[in-house]
Motif scaffolding. Structure first.
Motif, mmCIF file in Angstrom:
data_model
loop_
_atom_site.group_PDB
_atom_site.id
_atom_site.type_symbol
_atom_site.label_atom_id
_atom_site.label_comp_id
_atom_site.label_asym_id
_atom_site.label_seq_id
_atom_site.Cartn_x
_atom_site.Cartn_y
_atom_site.Cartn_z
ATOM 1 N N ILE A 177 69.570 67.704 -8.694
ATOM 2 C CA ILE A 177 68.485 66.354 -8.303
ATOM 3 C C ILE A 177 69.170 65.592 -8.428
ATOM 4 N N TRP A 178 69.559 64.871 -10.054
ATOM 5 C CA TRP A 178 69.930 63.673 -9.888
ATOM 6 C C TRP A 178 71.022 62.638 -9.489
ATOM 7 N N LYS A 179 71.799 64.115 -8.720
ATOM 8 C CA LYS A 179 73.458 64.091 -8.146
ATOM 9 C C LYS A 179 72.788 63.092 -6.171
ATOM 10 N N TYR A 180 71.463 62.943 -6.085
ATOM 11 C CA TYR A 180 70.938 62.733 -4.815
ATOM 12 C C TYR A 180 70.305 61.167 -5.017
ATOM 13 N N VAL A 181 70.152 61.103 -6.271
ATOM 14 C CA VAL A 181 69.767 59.198 -6.211
ATOM 15 C C VAL A 181 70.736 58.722 -7.173
ATOM 16 N N GLU A 182 72.423 59.897 -7.196
ATOM 17 C CA GLU A 182 73.461 58.847 -7.702
ATOM 18 C C GLU A 182 74.402 58.592 -6.014
ATOM 19 N N GLU A 183 74.448 59.218 -5.647
ATOM 20 C CA GLU A 183 74.959 59.531 -4.385
ATOM 21 C C GLU A 183 74.126 59.290 -3.041
ATOM 22 N N GLY A 184 72.876 59.298 -3.249
ATOM 23 C CA GLY A 184 72.840 58.913 -1.469
ATOM 24 C C GLY A 184 72.292 60.379 -0.982
ATOM 25 N N PRO A 185 71.277 60.902 0.085
ATOM 26 C CA PRO A 185 71.013 62.326 0.217
ATOM 27 C C PRO A 185 71.833 63.070 1.265
ATOM 28 N N HIS A 186 71.879 64.154 1.124
ATOM 29 C CA HIS A 186 72.716 65.029 1.865
ATOM 30 C C HIS A 186 72.355 65.008 3.879
#
Length: 143
Positions: free
Chosen positions: A12-21
């Motif tokens: 979940i945190w990955k999408y905050v750091e990297e942006g949406p899929h």
């Protein structure tokens, strides 16, 4: 916030750091030709299970961060389209506040560290000056 979001899932945190899929849908190929919808546009493959899982994680991170924003800051993030965008806006907002506090903190710490009673000054006057310094430190969040 990172710890809070990770409890919903490790990605979940990955999408905050990297942006949406962003799902990449390709035209459906049938017997060497591209399938077309009734309107003449190419038909697209459906999102894969992996795409759907990633889009769900995007939605969870967006929802959780949105719900965690104080009501008085909500209009600042209302037009954000992704969790990353919300996080970047909030980070810039609060880092700016921290920098302003640092500018106030340094002089107050210097005053505190260099505090001495002046010659001929009463104990009461020294105490009042000292209390003012302590109040300044308290206002920038060090006490």
């Amino acid at each position: 916030m990172e710890r809070y979001l990770r409890r919903h899932g490790r990605d979940i945190w990955k999408y905050v750091e990297e942006g949406p899929h962003i799902s990449v849908l390709t035209p459906v190929q049938t017997l060497g030709a591209t399938a077309r919808l009734a309107g003449g546009e190419p038909a697209l493959n459906r999102p894969t299970k992996d795409d759907l899982d990633k889009m769900e994680n995007d939605a969870i991170s967006f929802y959780e961060i949105s719900c965690g924003v104080a009501p008085d800051n909500f209009d600042i993030i209302i037009n954000c389209k992704s969790a990353k965008e919300i996080w970047d806006v909030l980070k810039n907002l609060y880092e700016g506040i921290e920098q302003a506090q640092d500018k106030k903190l340094t002089p107050a710490l210097n005053e505190f560290n260099n505090f001495k009673a002046h010659a001929g000054e009463s104990l009461e006057d020294s105490f009042k000056r000292f209390n003012l310094i302590v109040t300044k430190l308290s206002n920038v969040g060090t006490i």
